[in-house]
Design an enzyme around this catalytic site. Structure first.
Site, short mmCIF file in Angstrom:
data_model
loop_
_atom_site.label_atom_id
_atom_site.label_comp_id
_atom_site.label_asym_id
_atom_site.label_seq_id
_atom_site.Cartn_x
_atom_site.Cartn_y
_atom_site.Cartn_z
N LYS A 52 0.77 -1.26 -0.01
CA LYS A 52 0.40 -0.01 -0.29
C LYS A 52 0.69 1.18 0.33
O LYS A 52 0.44 2.43 -0.66
CB LYS A 52 -0.98 -0.31 1.44
CG LYS A 52 -1.97 -1.02 0.81
CD LYS A 52 -2.71 -1.60 2.81
CE LYS A 52 -4.17 -2.61 1.61
NZ LYS A 52 -4.61 -2.95 2.96
N GLN A 96 -4.82 -2.00 9.55
CA GLN A 96 -4.42 -3.44 8.83
C GLN A 96 -5.06 -4.21 9.62
O GLN A 96 -4.78 -4.27 10.73
CB GLN A 96 -3.15 -3.11 8.03
CG GLN A 96 -2.83 -5.01 8.17
CD GLN A 96 -3.63 -4.63 5.90
OE1 GLN A 96 -2.87 -3.97 5.27
NE2 GLN A 96 -3.90 -5.60 5.73
N ASP A 119 -11.61 3.03 3.40
CA ASP A 119 -11.78 1.08 3.07
C ASP A 119 -13.08 0.91 3.04
O ASP A 119 -13.60 -0.33 2.68
CB ASP A 119 -11.29 0.82 4.15
CG ASP A 119 -9.75 -0.68 4.77
OD1 ASP A 119 -8.87 -0.87 2.86
OD2 ASP A 119 -9.37 -0.56 5.14
#
Ligand code: NAD
Length: 284
Positions: A52, A96, A119
């Site tokens: 990422k 994460q 997200d």
């Protein structure tokens, strides 16, 4: 023989578009910024976070990594999220997952500002997706839709079957297909007659987490098969949820693993971060 929908190619296209828009924003003095929180030393999470960060650098975003020790407390983690919610140069925040067992993932997701929730896991964003009036789409299902669009596949009126009902893949995937007027069935571990249901699908999405779970007898001749699964085999190789060798000759389109949906997820994260930066600067 199926046409292969290459996630490498489609994601490269998305990333190039994001980079172009990022350059235009920079010309106006705005640089999109993504904060990535990682707690503990899970090796798979470390790989995802590195990927990422690299993607951010490639498209021209600022990325900030917050690597916290495994013994971080819930209060410390929530305090960091709050700090990032209030940091103007950070437009997107992601934590994460999975988190170490003693931490409450739901509380952390709920603490991220919905405007920075790239997200799209926050309940407010999930609700907006349900209604069809959203800013952000969850990256993996959005990536699958991008592949469908790029391949020129029509969803409207088609029988769409999604295997898997997780909050991050299966459920939103079904909703996105429904938004495009697919007739959608969601299958899961308690589904009866799974094989027959899958074999009636025009568009079949596998998000199960079991290697080679979808076999040729579960696939209709000419079906579109999208494989979300990422499974590591004993020999160290990556493998999808679809038995590619047996299914590919029957399908009209198929996504490979690796090089399929995987690269799309990060590309869509970049797209969401760009959108967050635009929203927070009143450009949309
Ligand atoms: P999950 O474990 O949360 O969900 C799996 C789903 O599969 C569940 O809803 C379960 O009901 C269903 N299932 C399990 N056994 C089944 C059976 N025998 N028959 C029918 N359904 C069954 O997993 P997830 O987070 O949704 O991820 C699914 C897969 O996708 C995993 O391999 C994961 O690694 C992968 N994944 C890939 C990406 C990507 O970027 N490509 C992103 C997220 C997840």
């Amino acid at each position: 023989m199926a046409q292969i929908i290459s996630g490498k190619e489609v994601s490269a296209k998305v990333r190039a578009e994001v980079k172009e828009e990022c350059d235009a924003l920079k010309a106006k003095g705005i640089c999109p910024g993504l904060a990535v929180i990682i707690v503990g030393d899970d090796p798979a999470s470390r790989v995802y976070v590195n990927n990422k960060k690299k993607a951010c650098a490639d498209v021209g975003f600022i990325s900030e990594e917050y690597a916290l020790p495994a013994e971080t407390t819930q209060e410390e983690l929530l305090a960091l999220v709050e700090e990032l919610n209030n940091k103007p140069e950070i437009n997107g925040i992601l934590c994460q997952l999975p988190l170490p067992k003693h931490l409450d993932e739901t509380a952390v997701i709920n603490a991220i500002s919905p405007m920075k929730d790239v997200d799209a896991f926050h309940p407010s964003n999930v609700g907006k997706i349900m209604i069809g009036d959203y800013h952000f789409l969850p990256c993996t299902p959005a990536g699958v839709m991008e592949m469908i669009h790029t391949a020129g596949i029509e969803v409207s009126g088609k029988n769409c079957v999604v295997i898997g009902r997780s909050n991050i893949v299966g459920k939103p995937m079904a909703m996105l297909l429904l938004h495009e007027n697919g007739t959608v069935t969601i299958c899961h571990s308690k589904t009866r007659d799974l094989k027959e249901i899958c074999a009636a699908a025009d568009i079949l999405v596998a998000a199960v987490g079991r290697p080679k779970f979808v076999t040729a007898d579960m696939v209709k001749e000419g079906a579109v098969v999208l494989d979300v699964g990422i499974n590591r085999l004993d020999n160290g190789k990556l493998c999808g949820d679809v038995d590619f060798e047996s299914v590919e000759p029957k399908a009209s389109y198929i996504t490979p693993v690796p090089g399929g949906v995987g690269p799309m997820t990060i590309a869509m994260l970049m797209k969401n971060t760009l959108k967050a930066a635009k929203l927070q600067n009143n450009i949309i």
